[in-house]
Scaffold this active site. Structure first.
Site, PDB file in Angstrom:
ATOM      1  N   LYS A  93       0.727  -1.228   0.092  1.00  0.00           N
ATOM      2  CA  LYS A  93       0.045   0.059  -0.053  1.00  0.00           C
ATOM      3  C   LYS A  93       0.930   1.027  -0.144  1.00  0.00           C
ATOM      4  CE  LYS A  93      -4.212   1.636   0.117  1.00  0.00           C
ATOM      5  NZ  LYS A  93      -5.018   1.279  -1.100  1.00  0.00           N
TER       6      LYS A  93
ATOM      7  N   SER B 295      -8.198   0.308  -5.304  1.00  0.00           N
ATOM      8  CA  SER B 295      -8.665   0.864  -3.722  1.00  0.00           C
ATOM      9  C   SER B 295     -10.103   0.822  -3.540  1.00  0.00           C
ATOM     10  CB  SER B 295      -7.835   1.949  -3.457  1.00  0.00           C
ATOM     11  OG  SER B 295      -7.562   1.686  -1.867  1.00  0.00           O
TER      12      SER B 295
END
Length: 597
Positions: free
Chosen positions: A187, A381
């Site tokens: 991430k 996402s």
């Protein structure tokens, strides 16, 4: 004197009303007059700017000229023109690529489909770049029958590069401490704040993503120009290429000026041939797919936030979860709608707002309305979160998708304020009242709550994604950890179902609705695009009935201060990327690194 003032105010008010009425009348009159299409024409498209993904339903741009040209406009116009005997060919001035890799591929596919109908497509440019990188623009042009360039131009097909800023040391010099946590090592949205270079995981993901895109472009150019892939790679490694070198390398069909290209195409089209811009052609003939069973089209475009979509009257927009959810709800409740195409172009944002939209996708399916998600530049996402529950997911090979993960945090700025001689004193009731405060780091208790929140969101995301994609959680988690994928790799890994764009999504929508493959359908946008007169009415205070189910009333219009607001937003976005402002807590977000192509 009092009577004079009252009279003056009344006069001003009456003139204002007459002005607005006159403006509305002009708008209506302009929209009602539609010139005919020439009997023999060459379509023209000037790509001096990238195409817009979508124009907000509340855009007022059409009242003062044409709406910005969108990806769907070009795709629809070329589909319509492919079946129109009056259209002999297409000439495109390639000043830039149509947009991102995924957008470029969508329009490339439309050009190839146009050619497959027996029509000719010609690309022209004064130069493929002068000092900058024009690989994307040339990749687009390679889908055409012929490519011409002005003799003084050059061909800067120099490859693909991603540039990511890292500001940890700069922030430290300012006395700012980035305090971010994420799930998990891939991430990378916060790495620009917390690192000074690529981490091994960040580098691995970026190299794979860039390598996949590069391979797609090399294959596309090789196919379009009848070259071997190794020949294309060798030409790229030699670039920038002088004009004669590009001709010798078969990247160009010849060196011609604009007037020569256009004169040749008009002559080839036959006597009396006229030029007509793609947008004007679409305005005059209308879109394809306007009769038959209804397929709804809902857009989810922009960074995701809670509440209503934010749109200026002139087209700028951000994705509000409530607005998109209402549009999906409207489409699902319409008995005429047989299926829903959900166009997603979002890097993510608020977890809560993403879940609001995801729930309506789920409810639409429960109501018997199949949902086909089609991904644009990115659906990552939060954008992937609300697309994953669709019956089928379509992505372009170059779409940035996945990024199944979460981050949250803040910037601790007390060191910065100390340098300026500013001190903050705090009075707080509640052990975690200062959780979001930028004046102090997390306490151990606060860190525990942050970790619990991240774990909950990550578990929810991965569990739902595994269920939606019908794969074991363990396998899904191996593809998650916040990692981004190209659409090409996402297909291989089972995160999407097919490659393509609007046409592929429409094909799958027909199939899901159990309609014949060649069935006529009517594609209808939800919410319906307002006319300029309706937008003006909204600006003057008409706001709809505020019903939760009124999709047409869920977009808030900006004030006359819109230019200032938009300028401020741009500065804020730069600030977020450089670590000046903190993003939302619990953010499902995957900003795309700056791409040089």
């Amino acid at each position: 004197m009092k009577r004079f003032l009252i009279g003056a105010l009344a006069f001003i008010g009456a003139m204002s009303v007459l002005f607005v009425v006159g403006l509305v009348a002009l708008v209506v009159l302009a929209s009602s007059s539609r010139p005919s299409v020439p009997s023999n024409l060459v379509l023209e498209l000037d790509l001096s700017q990238p195409l817009a993904e979508n124009v907000s339903a509340d855009s007022l741009a059409g009242a003062f000229g044409e709406d910005p040209l969108t990806v769907r406009d070009v795709v629809d116009a070329l589909e319509k023109a492919g079946e129109d005997s009056r259209v002999k060919s297409l000439v495109v001035r390639v000043g830039t690529s149509p947009g991102s890799p995924a957008t470029t591929q969508e329009v490339r596919d439309a050009v190839k489909a146009f050619r497959a109908k027996g029509k000719k497509a010609i690309a022209y440019t004064d130069s493929f770049g002068e000092e900058g990188n024009a690989t994307g623009a040339y990749y687009f042009a390679s889908a055409f029958d012929e490519i011409y360039m002005q003799p003084s131009g050059s061909v800067n097909v120099i490859g693909l590069a991603f540039e990511t800023p890292f500001a940890r040391d700069a922030l430290a010099k300012l006395g700012v401490k980035p305090r971010f946590d994420k799930r998990y090592e891939f991430k990378n949205a916060v790495n620009s704040y917390t690192e000074q270079g690529y981490t091994p995981e960040h580098l691995l993901a970026t190299e794979r993503f860039a390598g996949s895109l590069y391979g797609q472009m090399v294959r596309g150019i090789a196919e379009g120009r009848g070259l071997k892939e190794e020949e294309v790679r060798a030409l790229i490694d030699r670039a920038p290429l002088l004009a004669p070198e590009a001709v010798d390398g078969k990247l160009l069909n010849g060196l011609l000026y604009r007037d020569e290209v256009y004169a040749a195409q008009k002559a080839a089209a036959g006597e009396g041939a006229e030029l007509l811009y793609v947008k004007k052609y679409l305005d005059r003939v209308g879109r394809p797919n306007t009769t038959g069973d209804t397929i709804a089209l809902v857009h989810g475009v922009g960074t995701i936030s809670r509440g209503r979509s934010d749109s200026s009257p002139f087209g700028e927009q951000a994705l509000g979860g409530d607005s998109v959810a209402a549009a999906l709800r409207k489409a699902a409740q319409d008995s005429q709608v047989k299926a829903i195409i959900f166009r997603v172009d979002s890097p993510g944002g608020s977890y809560v707002a993403s879940d609001t939209v995801r729930r309506e996708v789920q409810r639409a399916r429960e109501a018997g309305k199949p949902v086909i998600a089609t991904m644009g530049t990115y659906a990552a996402s939060g954008g992937y979160y609300f697309a994953m529950d669709a019956d089928k997911i379509v992505a372009q090979p170059g779409t940035l998708t996945g990024s199944i993960g979460v981050y949250t945090g803040k910037f601790v700025t007390n060191g910065f304020w100390e340098k300026l001689g500013v001190n903050f004193d705090t009075v707080a009731f509640g052990k975690n009242a200062t959780l979001a405060s930028t004046d102090a780091d997390y306490t151990p208790e606060q860190q525990a709550r942050v970790d619990a929140e991240l774990d909950r969101i990550y578990t929810d995301f991965t569990t739902r994604a595994a269920s939606a994609r019908k794969m074991p959680v363990e396998k899904l988690q191996g593809l998650a950890k916040g990692r981004v994928w190209t659409g090409e790799d996402a297909l291989e890994n089972g995160l999407v179902d097919a490659l393509g764009g609007y046409p592929k999504a429409l094909e799958l929508a027909r199939e899901a609705a159990k309609l014949p493959a060649d069935a006529k359908v009517r594609v209808e946008e939800y919410p319906r695009k307002k006319s300029p007169a309706e937008v003006l009415s909204s600006m003057l205070g008409e706001t709809g009935d505020n019903s939760d189910d009124d999709a047409s009333a869920t977009t808030s219009l900006s004030t006359p201060w819109a230019p200032l607001v938009e300028a401020t937003r741009v500065v804020h976005e730069v600030g977020v990327r450089m670590g000046v402002f903190a993003p939302e807590r619990g953010s499902l977000h995957a900003p795309m690194p700056q791409t040089r192509w």
